[in-house]
Design an enzyme around this catalytic site. Structure first.
Site, short mmCIF file in Angstrom:
data_model
loop_
_atom_site.label_atom_id
_atom_site.label_comp_id
_atom_site.label_asym_id
_atom_site.label_seq_id
_atom_site.Cartn_x
_atom_site.Cartn_y
_atom_site.Cartn_z
N ALA A 134 0.83 -1.21 0.00
CA ALA A 134 0.00 0.00 0.00
C ALA A 134 0.86 1.26 0.00
CB ALA A 134 -0.93 -0.01 1.21
N ARG A 171 -2.41 8.02 -10.85
CA ARG A 171 -3.50 8.10 -11.83
C ARG A 171 -4.83 8.50 -11.20
NH1 ARG A 171 -2.07 2.22 -14.11
NH2 ARG A 171 -0.98 2.20 -12.10
#
Ligand code: UD1
Ligand code: CA
Length: 466
Positions: A11, A17
Site C-alpha cells: 500500500a 492516476r
C-alpha cells in the site's frame, strides 16, 4: 506457528492516476477504504502476522488502518522509496524476519476478492513454491498478462513491456500470490529494475518460481479482480460491489425497489421485509430492523431504524436512532443524537439534534429541536424552535414534559422546562419554567381598534384625489 500464513499487503504506491490528495488505498467503496477491504480479506483467511507496507510519513494510511482494526495482529513496514512491487514486498518481508512457511502477498488496490477465492488458491497451491490468481477478462488493458507454454505458467509481462501479441492475451495477473517465504526472500532479492518503468516487479518472481519448481495458476472470477488505479476503475469496482451487496440483501429478504439507484454500505445490516425505495443511500453502520420502509431519495448514515418504522422521501439522517413504529419525514433532517421512541413522529421540515421524542410524541411541521427532551405523547406545534444557543460555549437544554402541548410558532429560550400536560399558547416566547398542568402565554395581548381600517382607507382615497 509454521503453518499459519503471513500476509504482506502492498500500500505504498503513490496512486498518481487517481489525481487525488487522498492516498489511493484510502478511497472508499461501499463506505470502506480499499485497503481496509483488503486487510479484512487477510483477516478472514486468518493470516498472521499481517504486514501493511506503507510509504514514509504516510500517517493518513496508518491511522485509517489503526482506527479500522484496533485489535488486529497488524504491523507496518516502511518502503523508503517507491521502487516497485518487488521492493515493497522486500520491505514487508523485513518486518517478519522469523517467519517460515508461506506468505500471501496482496495489493492494497485490489478490493473485491472473496475469501473463498483465496481458500481455493491455498488448496490448489499444494506443494508448489508459488501459486497465483489469474482471470480471463474482456478488457485486460493495464494488467500484467500471464505467459504460458504448453499450458504451464512461465511468467508475467506488464502492459508497458508487452509485445502486441502479448497484449492480445486476455488472461491477467490479479496480483495475489501465495509463496514459500524462503523462496520469496531469495527471489525478491534477485529482481532487477530492467524494464520500461524502471521498477522492481514482483511479477518477475513468477518467472523465477516457474523456472525453479513450478508456479500454479488458479482462475478467479472476473468480477473479483478489478484493480483500482483511476477514478473510472474506482467507479467500476463500486458498481460491482453494489450489485454484489444488493444480491446478498435480496437473498435475505430485502426489497430493493430500484437496485440500480440504491447505494448500500458494507456495514449495513438489514432485516427481513425491509423495503428500500429508489435513491436510498446507506452510509456507515446502518441497522434497519424487519419490516421498516425507507422511501427514496434519502440518506441514512450511521443510524438504527426499528421494526416497522417508516422514513419518507427526501430525508437526511445521521447518527439517529428511530424506534419501532416511528415515522420520519418527508423532508426531515435528523442529526447526531436524534432519538425517536416507539411510535413517535417527525414531519416535514423538522430538524433534530441531540434530542429525544418520547413514545408517541409528535413534531410534525417546521420545527427545530436541539438539546431537547420531549416526553411521551407531547405535541410540538408547527414552527416551534428550541433556542439552545446563545453564542457561548455550551448549548442549553429544553425539557418538555409528557403530554404537554406546545402551540404553533413557539420560541423556547433554553434552559427551560415545560411541565407535564402543560399548554403553551401559540406564538409564545418563553424563558421561564412552565409548571405542570399550567397554561403559559408569552406574547403581547391582542388589541382590536374598531372601525380603524375603514377610517384609514377613507383617508388614503382622499389623499389620492388631491
Ligand atoms: C500490478 C501488477 C500487474 C497486475 C496488477 C493487478 C506488478 C509489477 N504489476 O500492476 O501485473 O496485473 O497489479 O491489479 O506488480 N506499491 C507499493 N510500492 C511500490 C509500487 C506499488 O507498495 O513501489 C503498491 C501499490 O500501492 C499498489 C500495489 O502495490 O497497491 C500495486 O501497484 P500498482 O502500481 O498499482 O501496480 P499495477 O500497475 O496496477
Ligand atoms: Ca494497481
Amino acid at each position: 506457528m509454521g503453518s499459519t500464513i503471513a500476509a504482506i499487503i502492498l500500500a505504498a504506491g503513490q496512486g498518481k492516476r487517481m489525481r487525488s490528495r487522498l492516498p489511493k488505498v484510502l478511497h472508499p467503496i461501499a463506505g470502506r477504504p480499499l485497503l481496509v477491504q483488503v486487510i479484512r480479506l487477510a483477516l478472514a483467511r486468518r493470516c498472521a502476522p499481517i504486514v501493511v507496507v506503507v510509504a514514509p510519513n504516510d500517517e493518513a494510511v496508518r491511522s485509517a488502518v489503526r482506527a479500522a482494526f484496533p485489535d488486529a495482529p497488524l504491523r507496518f513496514a516502511v518502503q523508503p522509496r517507491r521502487l516497485g512491487t518487488a521492493d515493497a514486498t522486500r520491505a514487508g518481508l523485513a518486518a517478519i524476519p522469523g517467519h517460515r512457511g508461506r506468505v500471501l502477498v496482496l495489493y492494497g488496490d485490489v478490493p473485491l476478492l472473496r475469501p473463498a477465492s483465496l481458500a481455493r488458491l491455498e488448496r490448489a497451491a499444494g506443494r508448489a513454491s508459488l501459486a497465483l490468481l489469474t482471470a480471463e477478462v474482456d478488457a485486460p488493458f493495464g494488467y500484467g498478462r500471464i505467459l504460458r507454454q504448453h499450458g504451464h505458467v512461465t511468467g508475467v509481462v506488464e502492459e508497458k513491456d508487452a509485445t502486441p501479441a502479448q497484449r492480445a492475451l486476455r488472461e491477467i495477473n490479479v496480483g495475489v500470490y501465495l509463496c514459500d517465504a524462503a523462496l520469496l526472500r531469495r527471489a525478491v532479492g534477485r529482481v532487477r529494475r530492467n524494464n520500461r518503468q524502471r521498477e522492481a516487479y514482483l511479477t518477475d518472481v513468477v518467472g523465477l518460481a516457474a523456472r525453479g519448481g513450478g508456479a500454479v495458476a488458479v482462475a478467479a472470477d472476473p468480477t473479483e479482480v478489478v484493480g483500482v488505479n483511476s477514478r473510472a476503475e474506482l467507479a467500476r469496482a463500486e458498481a460491482i460491489l453494489q450489485r454484489r451487496l444488493a444480491a446478498v440483501h435480496q437473498a435475505r429478504g430485502v426489497t430493493l425497489r430500484d437496485p440500480g439507484s440504491t447505494f448500500l454500505s458494507l456495514d449495513a445490516r438489514l432485516g427481513r421485509d425491509v423495503v428500500l425505495g429508489p435513491g436510498v443511500q446507506l452510509e456507515g453502520a446502518v441497522r434497519i430492523a424487519a419490516g421498516a420502509r425507507i422511501d427514496g431519495p434519502t440518506v441514512l448514515k450511521d443510524c438504527t431504524i426499528g421494526a416497522g418504522a417508516v422514513v419518507h422521501s427526501f430525508c437526511h439522517l445521521e447518527g439517529a436512532a428511530i424506534a419501532a413504529g416511528a415515522s420520519v419525514g418527508p423532508f426531515a433532517r435528523l442529526r447526531p443524537g436524534a432519538h425517536l421512541e416507539h411510535g413517535a413522529r417527525v414531519g416535514n421540515f423538522v430538524e433534530m439534534k441531540k434530542a429525544r421524542l418520547g413514545r408517541g410524541a409528535k413534531a410534525n411541521h417546521l420545527t427545530y429541536l436541539g438539546d431537547a427532551e420531549v416526553g411521551a405523547g407531547a405535541n410540538v406545534g408547527a414552527g416551534t424552535i428550541t433556542c439552545n444557543y446563545d453564542g457561548g460555549p455550551i448549548k442549553h437544554p429544553t425539557r418538555i414534559g409528557a403530554g404537554a402541548f406546545i402551540g404553533s410558532n413557539t420560541t423556547l429560550v433554553a434552559p427551560i422546562v415545560v411541565g407535564e400536560r402543560a399548554y403553551v399558547a401559540a406564538g409564545s416566547t418563553l424563558n421561564q419554567t412552565v409548571p405542570a398542568e399550567a397554561l403559559a402565554l408569552g406574547r403581547a395581548r391582542q388589541v382590536n381598534k374598531l372601525g380603524y381600517a375603514a377610517r384609514l382607507r377613507r383617508r388614503l382615497t382622499a389623499r389620492e384625489k388631491r
